[in-house]
Design a protein around this motif. Structure first.
Motif, short mmCIF file in Angstrom:
data_model
loop_
_atom_site.label_atom_id
_atom_site.label_comp_id
_atom_site.label_asym_id
_atom_site.label_seq_id
_atom_site.Cartn_x
_atom_site.Cartn_y
_atom_site.Cartn_z
N LYS A 179 50.69 16.15 -10.49
CA LYS A 179 51.25 14.80 -10.60
C LYS A 179 52.23 14.63 -11.76
CE LYS A 179 47.17 12.81 -8.46
NZ LYS A 179 45.95 12.09 -8.66
N SER A 180 52.01 15.27 -12.85
CA SER A 180 52.83 15.09 -14.05
C SER A 180 54.05 16.01 -14.00
CB SER A 180 51.96 15.41 -15.27
OG SER A 180 52.72 15.88 -16.33
N PRO A 181 55.23 15.51 -14.37
CA PRO A 181 56.42 16.37 -14.40
C PRO A 181 56.26 17.58 -15.33
CG PRO A 181 57.07 14.08 -14.57
CD PRO A 181 55.57 14.11 -14.66
N SER A 182 55.65 17.38 -16.49
CA SER A 182 55.49 18.52 -17.40
C SER A 182 54.50 19.53 -16.83
CB SER A 182 55.04 18.05 -18.79
OG SER A 182 53.80 17.39 -18.72
N ALA A 230 55.16 23.36 -15.88
CA ALA A 230 54.26 24.43 -16.34
C ALA A 230 53.80 25.28 -15.16
CB ALA A 230 53.07 23.83 -17.08
N LEU A 231 53.51 24.63 -14.05
CA LEU A 231 53.08 25.35 -12.84
C LEU A 231 54.20 26.30 -12.38
CD1 LEU A 231 50.93 23.95 -10.12
CD2 LEU A 231 53.06 24.97 -9.37
N LEU A 232 55.43 25.80 -12.35
CA LEU A 232 56.56 26.64 -11.95
C LEU A 232 56.80 27.78 -12.95
CD1 LEU A 232 59.02 23.86 -10.72
CD2 LEU A 232 57.71 25.47 -9.31
#
Length: 148
Positions: free
Chosen positions: A80-83, A87-89
């Motif tokens: 849900k969070s952009p950060s 981080a996932l990417l």
């Protein structure tokens, strides 16, 4: 003095000077094995240590799930969070690059010298943290693919 021993001593000294305890300890163990003429152990490590290291790192990454430090709520939040998405990417890209680095190190062991020297420069002069040699090798693999 044997050239291999001399190189390991230089790596040990650079590890100590750059305050890279992992590198210094690894060089000390390898030097000890070399000086005690435990060639079979060195050959065994050469063939298997990278795989073990990856397994141990992976265990360290997934252990927080087992301890409850990371929960389903945290996993949902990562979507849900952009950060957290960034981080996932970044995590996915790092793992992909590390995989390419593993292959490159297996095919071109001479790359290890450049990675070690580059890591030492980053630690000693730029206050870097000594992680990511496989990722560095992966970046080299990608660069080399486009250079060829």
């Amino acid at each position: 003095m044997d050239q291999g021993v001399l190189i390991i001593l230089v790596i040990l000294i650079l590890g100590v000077l750059s305050k890279n305890n992992s590198l210094a300890l690894a060089a000390t163990v390898i030097l000890g094995l070399r000086l005690t003429n435990l060639k079979q152990v060195l050959i065994f490590l050469d063939k298997n240590a990278l795989k073990w290291g990856i397994i141990i790192l992976t265990m360290g990454i997934i252990a927080p799930f087992a301890t409850g430090e990371i929960t389903i709520k945290d996993v949902n939040g990562a979507l849900k969070s952009p950060s957290a998405i960034a981080a996932l990417l970044a995590g996915a890209l790092t793992v992909i690059l590390s995989g390419k680095g593993t292959n490159l190190i297996a095919e071109s062991p001479q790359v290890v010298v450049g990675i070690i020297l580059g890591s030492l420069i980053g630690i000693a002069f730029f206050k870097g943290v000594p992680v990511g040699p496989l990722t560095a090798a992966g970046i080299v693999a990608v660069i080399m693919k486009y250079i060829k």
